[in-house]
Scaffold this active site. Structure first.
Site, short mmCIF file in Angstrom:
data_model
loop_
_atom_site.label_atom_id
_atom_site.label_comp_id
_atom_site.label_asym_id
_atom_site.label_seq_id
_atom_site.Cartn_x
_atom_site.Cartn_y
_atom_site.Cartn_z
CB SER A 317 -0.96 -0.04 1.18
OG SER A 317 -2.07 0.76 0.93
CE LYS A 342 -5.40 -1.89 0.07
NZ LYS A 342 -5.81 -0.47 0.24
#
Length: 402
Positions: A317, A342
């Protein structure tokens, strides 16, 4: 709460699959709603709209959010758990990053992003087979003092089996949530049943107030060697801590920015960290509700000191956003194994009972336009074993920052 794991980003890989560290960010509340911690971290709309398939996904997320809201309202009217009813609906959305938090859980993760929490210093995640394993242990915390290590399997909390149960539920038990979502106080006990290979054992830990240490700085090879800056997650103040570390480092020896195992955090702090190493310019683009926006580095950073970024499959992320930006901008050599992948954006939405649902509303891309979601960041030098040793070798060939 059990530890920073409770509110990591990403939260779960399927329903209740991975509450890895730090929610609000990783392109959730930070990017999607604009709740940035640093006024210099600006999200600017771009002129063009996003692809049609993203618009379709956006409409679907709105529809699922409405369904979750209706389910929560009906459950609350019936005297049942609105959060659980909403979670049941969201689990059918097909969105593996979706999640629902009770009011207490959401309040906890927000407090944790400030750096303090009550728990045992334990991060957990759920495997594909439903088993819960320890993904990180905070040094000096109750779990670490009890000898619990990464990879240990958690079978039960206070006698209740956890396999196959949502991670949110497991974390709530570790944290000691009361019926209204309140947490257990420091000093209260919690019994864990664990497994490591053929060994099975139980241990009773006592929750305590802990402070997250998301940035650690050292020189493992001694004086004159590269400075290693390890970022465990992007919480409030991470960017400032990295800037202080860079200012005190020896530029002649270079820098190792270790993002291995970093599961995300506040996007604003990832951008602030990028600003430490970049002379302004683009950090990432992202789309939310049909609008393309961009994130830019602020001010003048250190663009001379040699920099190597370490990543692995646990880099997720916001950490992928940072590593991708430094790689695309030619500021760092990325070493390690491919990252998790992600790159989606979740939007928080308050439900009628006060719980919070998050569904995917968009995705971000690196400065060069690379999609991260499902693909991850491919290192410039792929190294599975002894990655840090190879990183030091690479760093030695990059010259000096003087």
């Amino acid at each position: 709460m059990s530890g920073p794991c409770s509110y990591d980003r990403p939260r779960r890989i399927r329903r209740g699959a991975a509450l890895t560290l730090f929610l609000t960010g990783v392109l959730a509340a930070g990017a999607a709603t604009g709740t940035w911690d640093d006024a210099a971290d600006v999200a600017e709309p771009a002129a063009r709209s996003r692809p049609a398939e993203d618009t379709v996904a956006d409409r679907a997320s709105v529809e699922w959010a409405a369904r979750a809201a209706r389910a929560a309202a009906q459950a609350a009217a019936d005297g049942k758990s609105g959060a659980q009813a909403a979670a049941d609906v969201v689990s059918r959305s097909g969105d593996r990053w979706s999640t629902v938090y009770t009011p207490g859980e959401f309040e906890d993760f927000q407090a944790q992003l400030g750096g303090a929490y009550v728990g045992v210093g334990l991060w957990v995640r759920q495997r594909e087979d439903g088993r819960i394993t320890v993904s990180r242990v905070q040094p000096g915390g109750p779990a670490a003092r009890a000898g619990i290590t990464v990879g240990d399997r958690l079978d039960a909390v206070d006698g209740s089996p956890v396999q196959g149960r949502p991670v949110t539920e497991t974390v709530a038990r570790l944290r000691g949530d009361g019926p209204e979502g309140s947490d257990a106080a420091a000093g209260t006990p919690v019994r864990l049943d664990l497994r490591r290979g053929a060994r099975q054992w139980s241990v009773t830990l006592h929750r305590t107030r802990l402070h997250t240490q998301n940035v650690t700085v050292d020189r493992p090879a001694g004086a004159g060697s590269p400075t290693r800056i390890k970022i465990a997650a992007f919480a409030k103040g991470t960017g400032a801590a990295v800037r202080r570390a860079v200012r005190t480092a020896d530029p002649r020896a270079g820098l190792l920015l270790d993002l291995r195992g970093n599961t995300g955090g506040l996007v604003s702090e990832a951008v602030a960290t990028a600003s430490v190493f970049l002379d302004g310019g683009l950090v990432a683009t992202y789309d939310v509700h049909g609008s393309q926006r961009a994130l830019y580095a602020a001010g003048t950073g250190d663009t001379r000191t040699p920099l190597v970024v370490l990543v692995d499959g646990g880099t997720m992320s916001a950490a992928e956003l940072l590593s991708g930006a430094l790689q695309d901008r030619g500021r760092a050599v990325v070493v390690g194994s491919p990252t998790f992948g992600k790159g989606s954006i979740q939007m928080p939405s308050e439900l009628p009972d006060g719980s919070v649902a998050e569904l995917t509303v968009g995705h971000y891309r690196t400065p060069a336009g690379r999609a991260v979601d499902g693909a991850g960041i491919t290192p410039d030098l792929i190294v599975e074993d002894h990655a840090e040793k190879r990183a030091r070798t690479v760093l030695s060939g990059l010259g000096t920052g003087t």
